[in-house]
Design an enzyme around this catalytic site. Sequence first.
Site, PDB file in Angstrom:
ATOM      1  N   GLU A 201     -12.778  -2.457  11.708  1.00 61.85           N
ATOM      2  CA  GLU A 201     -12.622  -1.654  10.497  1.00 61.85           C
ATOM      3  C   GLU A 201     -13.706  -1.938   9.464  1.00 61.85           C
ATOM      4  O   GLU A 201     -14.309  -1.015   8.916  1.00 61.85           O
ATOM      5  CB  GLU A 201     -11.243  -1.912   9.898  1.00 61.85           C
ATOM      6  CG  GLU A 201     -10.977  -1.186   8.597  1.00 61.85           C
ATOM      7  CD  GLU A 201      -9.618  -1.533   8.018  1.00 61.85           C
ATOM      8  OE1 GLU A 201      -9.349  -1.107   6.897  1.00 61.85           O
ATOM      9  OE2 GLU A 201      -8.828  -2.231   8.698  1.00 61.85           O
TER      10      GLU A 201
ATOM     11  N   ASP B 109      -8.777  -8.889   3.625  1.00 58.49           N
ATOM     12  CA  ASP B 109      -8.488  -7.809   4.574  1.00 58.49           C
ATOM     13  C   ASP B 109      -9.594  -7.659   5.610  1.00 58.49           C
ATOM     14  O   ASP B 109     -10.392  -6.735   5.526  1.00 58.49           O
ATOM     15  CB  ASP B 109      -8.300  -6.497   3.814  1.00 58.49           C
ATOM     16  CG  ASP B 109      -7.785  -5.363   4.688  1.00 58.49           C
ATOM     17  OD1 ASP B 109      -7.385  -5.622   5.825  1.00 58.49           O
ATOM     18  OD2 ASP B 109      -7.797  -4.212   4.217  1.00 58.49           O
TER      19      ASP B 109
ATOM     20  N   GLU C 180       0.822  -1.215   0.000  1.00 58.60           N
ATOM     21  CA  GLU C 180       0.000   0.000   0.000  1.00 58.60           C
ATOM     22  C   GLU C 180       0.858   1.268   0.000  1.00 58.60           C
ATOM     23  O   GLU C 180       0.606   2.220   0.736  1.00 58.60           O
ATOM     24  CB  GLU C 180      -0.956  -0.020   1.199  1.00 58.60           C
ATOM     25  CG  GLU C 180      -1.914  -1.204   1.166  1.00 58.60           C
ATOM     26  CD  GLU C 180      -2.828  -1.268   2.367  1.00 58.60           C
ATOM     27  OE1 GLU C 180      -3.958  -1.719   2.224  1.00 58.60           O
ATOM     28  OE2 GLU C 180      -2.380  -0.874   3.476  1.00 58.60           O
TER      29      GLU C 180
END
Length: 834
Positions: free
Chosen positions: A408, A380, A301
Amino acid sequence: MKSSCNTRIRLVVATIILIFLSAIVSSSSLAEDGHEAWLRYAPLDASAAKIFASLPHAVRVQGDSVVLRSAREELSRGFHGMLGITLATQSANVPAIVLSVDRNLRPESFRLEWSGVGNSASLRIIGGDDRGVLYGVFALLSKIARQESLANIDETQQPSAPVRCVNDWDNLDGTIERGYGGRSIFFDADNVRTDLSRVNDFARLLASIGINGCAINNVNANPRVLTPEFLPQLVRVADIFRAWGVKLAIAVDVSSPTRIGGLETFDPLDPTVAKWWRDRFDDIYAKIPDLGGVVVKADSEGRLGPSTYHRSPADAANVIAKALKPHGGLVFYRAFVYNHHLDWRDPKNDRAKAAYDNFHPLDGQFDDNVIIQIKHGPIDFQAREPVSPLFSGLEKTNEAIELQITQEYTGQARHMVFLAPMWKEVLDFDLHAGRDNSANTPVKDVVAGKVFHRSTGGYVGIANVGLDANWLAHPLSMANLYAFGRLAWNPGLPSDTIVAEWTQLTFGTEPAVVQTIVGMQLASWHTYENYTGPLGAQTLTDITGSHFGPNIEASEENGWGQWHRADEEGIGMDRTVATGTGFVGQYRPPVANIYESLATTPDELVLFFHHVPYTYNLHSGKTVIQHIYDSHYDGAAEAAEFVDQWKSLQGHVDTQRFNDVLARLEFQAGHAIVWRDAICNYFLKKSGIADAEGRAGHFPNRIEAESMQLRGYTSVAVSPLENASQGRAIECKQQQGCGAGYKFTGKEGNYAITVLYFDIKNGEAKFRVLLNGLPIAKWTADDQLPAAKIGADAATRRTIANVHLRPGDQLAIEGTPDRDDPAALDYIEITPSN
């Protein structure tokens, strides 16, 4: 006579006032903000306290260390809080609770047993080391708080794996990446906080569930943490952690030799780079001799990594590992390495393959103090993923499973989602990783080193606690932190046992309270999955944005690789070997054979592994499209039931936490409807197949805001259009405020009036609802949701119950904007009350 009467009146009034004030004081003293979490040590009632009347009233400690002192002080704190007993410190041979170390026990293990008979018996807490003694003390206090008899206690416990750590993604400026509980407890203004009392309390919580390490800074690391001038600040945190048996760890940037070290290269095979790392850690360990190690995120990332010099993750990990090795430190190298610029047009591209493709070829090349930190699933932290095949793809390399405690992709602590049932499915999953792909090799045994006989390994949880009193924002979300610690200690524990323990410790042992909260928590994961992204389609959230509200197409046609490949004919990723990306082939054959075939792939993962028509019949007998409709309506209904279940506990839970949880559950119930409508409307339009129950796309009680009589409000399009009813909303740009009116034409009766408004951050718009010119409700949009524009991230439903309406009544909503918040509205619903 008159004077005497007045005196008596004054005395009565004074007495009433004193009673009233006493009640206020008593009520406020019972209020709880969640700071103590499961370590409340609330006083036991008289009948419960009798269970422990025979316990010794003295404590004797054999040895002296900061950890043993913490153990003694914790024992005293618990006895005083729960039993009203002040433990005497005794050195003589009298009945006592004896804290001692026996090196014949395994490190970190403990034994609880009685020694002696009758009134001369002592209760012994024996640890394999100082940390084991501390864990034994917490275990004993937990039993007392849960009113478990100690009369015949004789048990030994030991942790399942040596590594049981949390990572906190805190930035030095005090913000937290993917943190929902406020600002950092560690940092502020690029320095360690002056007041670290909150850090002490966090370390105490960690120790109570057997967590022995904590990395305190973001994996997207600021190199400043390695500078000599920052080291004294790290020492302060390490000193606090040490008293609770928690080792400090830090996340490091592999490019630090150039960014702060003055070198022209950070090539891991360059001798000057290796020396820089050795010198830096020699200096750090001189001040923090028990530093647990470092966490590394590289080539991920946008982070720099060894690929800059055409080197491998093993090269990068080993150069740091060699610097740590003389000091006993570990390198946690994250397997979260993937290309986020994938070409979505290539049907063979698949982000899920990245971890295995990058690390399996390197098996056996990592030093023995390197641990590969592997996310539990190949994508993820989604609401549903299969187990990462990398766990069985590394036979000669240490592993740790990475679980996300902070939510998240699972509601961000605005939604109640108890994650232990999901983690249990992962930990219990049989990888068939034994010799000749034999069975009975669950993930929990693989990461603990029991299958491949590796030197170390275990568990890492992404915690991200903050300064909010409740640590993780939602009081019920703290069950996830507790569950992570309990599963890391003993992954064989059932989810219902864990959440029952947590509930008793957090809210008390009243059966109705325990039964209600346990039931809600155990149902919550599947409920969330139902109204977000079922069948392995993941959460269908805003992948390129907040990861909070629905935004289905955010995951399509971009490089991030979280695609679900929805089109007019069907949905799902083909990951088979025969026709798809080949991801299935990364599993051992017995597992691959299950996922390769549609006939044997379980319904809950069918869209993760296969692209199927909307009309495909699942094992349940439903078509995919009907399952999408039904699951979303079922999930929203279940979320509404959580509100009613929690309301049944009013008066049984302290007012402060009751109201806090109620507000969050009411938001969740409303947001579940936002999710439901967005997903169902999208697939109704995409597939062209109607809902057999006639629900999707039909809202008979809904009045669109743009169709109301508007004063100052203007209609605006919302993108994506599924994120507002009919794709439009109204917003106010006038400082003095705007209004939207509606003339009621239904039958006279009692109704619930629901307003869907948008709560935009960087502003606190105000709203009023008026009936025939008289206000019946008002509120401020100050929830600080992760929304910078009108859309599903900001969508909030507010209900005014039991409003009596007659034909011709005039309803009006007034909105006053504030800064970036334009007091936007989507619709109102007028629903007959039950």
